[in-house]
Structure formats: structure tokens, C-alpha cells
Design an enzyme around this catalytic site. Structure first.
Site, PDB file in Angstrom:
ATOM      1  N   GLY A  70       0.784  -1.272  -0.073  1.00 42.83           N
ATOM      2  CA  GLY A  70      -0.081  -0.081  -0.151  1.00 42.83           C
ATOM      3  C   GLY A  70       0.631   1.444   0.050  1.00 42.83           C
ATOM      4  N   THR A  71       1.821   1.059   0.670  1.00 39.13           N
ATOM      5  CA  THR A  71       2.822   2.479   0.908  1.00 39.13           C
ATOM      6  C   THR A  71       3.353   2.890  -0.711  1.00 39.13           C
ATOM      7  OG1 THR A  71       3.580   2.005   3.098  1.00 39.13           O
ATOM      8  CG2 THR A  71       4.881   3.406   1.914  1.00 39.13           C
ATOM      9  N   SER A 185      -3.376  -3.871   0.082  1.00 35.87           N
ATOM     10  CA  SER A 185      -2.166  -4.397   0.520  1.00 35.87           C
ATOM     11  C   SER A 185      -2.547  -5.795   0.817  1.00 35.87           C
ATOM     12  CB  SER A 185      -1.582  -3.702   1.630  1.00 35.87           C
ATOM     13  OG  SER A 185      -0.260  -4.151   2.039  1.00 35.87           O
ATOM     14  N   GLY A 186      -1.791  -6.767   0.329  1.00 38.06           N
ATOM     15  CA  GLY A 186      -1.735  -8.349   0.561  1.00 38.06           C
ATOM     16  C   GLY A 186      -1.974  -8.645   1.907  1.00 38.06           C
ATOM     17  N   HIS A 187      -1.020  -8.319   2.863  1.00 41.47           N
ATOM     18  CA  HIS A 187      -0.927  -8.561   4.050  1.00 41.47           C
ATOM     19  C   HIS A 187      -2.050  -8.290   5.037  1.00 41.47           C
ATOM     20  CE1 HIS A 187       0.774  -5.519   6.847  1.00 41.47           C
ATOM     21  NE2 HIS A 187       0.919  -4.840   5.625  1.00 41.47           N
ATOM     22  N   THR A 223      10.794  -6.189 -11.994  1.00 36.84           N
ATOM     23  CA  THR A 223      10.295  -7.545 -11.831  1.00 36.84           C
ATOM     24  C   THR A 223       9.306  -7.774 -11.008  1.00 36.84           C
ATOM     25  OG1 THR A 223      12.696  -8.276 -12.937  1.00 36.84           O
ATOM     26  CG2 THR A 223      11.227 -10.038 -12.033  1.00 36.84           C
ATOM     27  N   CYS A 310       2.517   0.631  11.751  1.00 42.75           N
ATOM     28  CA  CYS A 310       3.024   0.747  10.215  1.00 42.75           C
ATOM     29  C   CYS A 310       4.199   1.819  10.214  1.00 42.75           C
ATOM     30  CB  CYS A 310       2.006   0.679   9.289  1.00 42.75           C
ATOM     31  SG  CYS A 310       0.767  -0.802   9.295  1.00 42.75           S
TER      32      CYS A 310
END
Length: 363
Positions: A70-71, A185-187, A223, A310
Site C-alpha cells: 500500500g505504501t 495491500s496483501g498482508h 520485476t 506501520c
């Protein structure tokens, strides 16, 4: 038994996501930009993950871009946005949004936020050049009126950037028309750390933050983290079956926690009166040393939070609550409890069995 009630900081990776990530890691060397067969197969898996995310959000695949979280996504959108006129923001948003806004060195109008914990649509300025707000606040769980904000943005043709990190995975939602870009954000929804995603409307003028090899259609060079992306896509796929049942379970358990505390100690107060995410409870315990209380719960193997982890990994000042107008003593006597779909009623009952006697010492 360890009880984890700090899910707004990070979540357990779903075992089914772990398996998807493991399979990708074991698939051999794979760079989606490579021209050989391994690269082509990797590119196909990347495209499938992109399509999965796009399908859930109801947007074109070509408008989905993967990031490290997210950041990075918020920095990309805020620092890269091309706009004139003041930026509308809030003083209670996450540092990942607030600090890039500060770095812009442009005119910013901070919208007021009261005890409700959300902005009011009537405070929006039609002369703004950009709006950047959160869908929901991760400290209180209070949701901004996103449908109304996006309708305002669409009517006045103002690009709207939305931080959706706290929202995704907690409840179902539709992407409102009028949003120019939204990040996740995935986590925060049972995927791995180090991977995120941003949806960017093709109509939103944006300069890339990261330049180099031109990956992600020149929106984000570097990548791609394919194991993380595959895990994120799997976590989103699971939302089709986990929601809305998980929403109801989290809401019921959150309400059980709050109602039990309030029944025992009427002086306890839930911070934020506006509509909230189903998993989040920010509670003020007047006259309690909450740092001590946090430590006592930690000793009892119950993990809760004073606030966002965070920004520094330590104890963040209670700027969200203070900017909502809370008395500083109340703000500094508050703890955040954040549940997930894996939280059980037995864990909430055990938390209450531990917490209530600790509070009785003072109350």
C-alpha cells in the site's frame, strides 16, 4: 493459547494462500518479462492473477497494477498525479498517504473530522484538483461515505484516490463510479507481505514513481514478485466464498467484546460513532494505564494494539483520535482490537476473562 487481535496491523496468511505461493516458488525460475518458455508460462500466471483481481473489483484487467504494498502504491498515485488546484485530504489518514501529500509541497485542504470518525460530504470543495482519502480508518474502523464522495468527485470531475487497504477482505463492496484509483495491500487480507495492488483508471493522468524496465505497462517498473502476486490473487479468489459470512461473524464477535465491556464498566467508550468495519473496535479505558494493560495482555498471550504499527514498529502517537477531537486523556487511554475471519468466539471469551479482572483493579 495465543490470541491474535491485531489484524489491522497484519493478518495470518491463509493456508490455502500458503499452498499457492509454495507452488509458484517450486515452479522453477520465472521472470514474466523473459521471452523463453519459462518466461511465457510465468507471464500467463501473472495475467491470470491480474484477471482474478480485476474480476473481483469489477474493473478491466489492463487497469490492474501490482506493487510491493500500500505504501508504494499511495506514493505512486499521490506523487505522480498531474493536477492543479488544492488537494483535499484528512488529518486522520495513514502516514503512507499523509507523508506523500506533505512531500508534494502543494496547497492542501484538510477536511474536518469529528467524533463520528469520518468526513462530511458537505465539506468537500468543488474547486479541488485532487481528492485523496481512505475508504476506512484502520485505527477506529470508521468508514468514509465512499459512495457520496465518489459521486461528488464524478460530478465535479475531480480525480479521487482511495486508500482501500483497511477495507478489502472485511466486507464486500462495489467500486463506485467517480474513483480514479484505489490501492490495497496483501498482508491485510491474509496474503503475504511485500505485495499490493492498485487499480488506476485509464483516464487518470499519472507519472510513474519507479522507472526502469517498463513492467506493469510502464506504471511500475521492476520485476514482478510473482509468488506474492499469485498469493494475493488467491487471497482475493477466496473472498468470493468467505464473504459475506465472515463479515457477519466478525461483527458479531466485535459486538460481543464491546457489549460485555460496556455492561461491566459503563465508563468505557467506543471511539468513532460512524459506520465501522465489522472487525475493528477502538476502545477508551478512562484512567487506565493502557501501556501497562497492553503489557499485561501480552503476558497473557493476547495481542492487541495501541495504534498503527506501520509507521515505526513502536507506539505511535494517537493522532487519529486527537484529530477526531477526543480529549487527550481519552485518546491516550485507548486500545485497538482488530479481528479477522479466523477469530473465534472462544478467543473473545478468553480475552474478556482476562481483561475484565485487570480493569476491576481500577474500576
Amino acid at each position: 493459547m495465543e490470541i491474535y487481535l491485531d489484524n489491522n496491523a497484519t493478518t495470518l496468511v491463509d493456508p490455502r494462500v500458503v499452498e499457492a505461493v509454495r507452488a509458484e516458488l517450486e515452479s522453477g525460475p520465472s521472470n514474466p518479462s523473459s521471452a523463453h518458455s519459462l518466461g511465457r508460462r510465468a507471464r500467463a500466471r501473472l495475467s491470470a492473477a491480474r484477471a482474478e483481481v480485476a474480476d473481483y473489483l469489477g474493473v478491466p484487467s489492463k487497469e490492474i497494477y501490482f506493487t510491493s504494498g500500500g505504501t508504494e502504491a499511495l506514493n505512486t498515485l499521490i506523487l505522480g498525479a498531474r493536477f492543479t488546484g488544492p488537494l483535499l485530504a484528512s488529518k486522520i489518514d495513514h502516514a503512507a498517504m499523509a507523508r506523500p501529500i506533505e512531500a508534494l509541497n502543494k496547497s492542501v485542504i484538510h477536511l474536518p473530522v469529528g467524533p463520528s470518525g469520518h468526513i462530511e460530504v458537505e465539506d468537500l470543495n468543488p474547486g479541488a484538483g485532487l481528492i485523496a482519502l481512505s475508504a476506512a480508518n484502520p485505527e477506529t474502523g470508521v468508514k468514509n461515505p465512499l459512495d457520496e464522495i465518489s459521486a461528488f468527485a464524478k460530478e465535479h470531475q475531480i480525480p479521487l484516490i482511495v486508500d482501500g487497504v483497511a477495507l478489502l477482505g472485511k466486507e464486500s463492496f462495489n467500486m463506485p463510479a467517480g474513483i480514479a484509483a484505489m490501492v490495497f495491500s496483501g498482508h491485510k487480507f491474509h496474503a503475504p507481505k511485500g505485495v499490493g495492488v492498485m487499480w488506476i483508471s485509464s483516464k487518470f493522468p499519472l507519472d510513474p514513481l519507479l522507472i526502469g524496465g517498463g513492467q506493469e505497462s510502464n506504471r511500475r517498473s521492476g520485476t514482478e514478485n510473482l509468488p506474492g502476486i499469485v498469493g494475493l490473487a488467491k487471497a482475493i479468489e477466496l473472498l468470493h466464498t468467505e464473504l459475506p459470512d465472515a463479515t457477519g461473524r466478525m461483527c458479531r464477535l466485535r459486538d460481543l467484546l464491546e457489549s460485555s465491556l460496556l455492561a461491566a464498566f459503563p465508563q468505557v467508550k467506543v471511539n468513532g460513532s460512524g459506520p465501522r468495519l465489522p472487525n475493528t473496535s477502538n476502545i477508551a479505558f478512562p484512567d487506565i494505564d493502557v501501556e501497562l494493560l497492553l503489557a499485561q495482555l501480552d503476558v497473557a498471550c493476547i495481542a492487541v494494539s495501541l495504534g498503527s504499527a506501520c509507521s515505526s514498529g513502536g507506539l505511535e502517537p494517537y493522532h487519529v483520535l486527537l484529530n477526531m477531537g477526543l480529549d487527550p486523556r481519552l485518546a491516550r487511554s485507548s486500545l485497538r482490537f482488530s479481528l479477522s475471519r479466523f477469530t473465534t468466539e472462544a478467543e473473545i471469551q478468553k480475552t474478556l476473562e482476562t481483561l475484565l479482572p485487570l480493569l476491576e483493579v481500577t474500576y
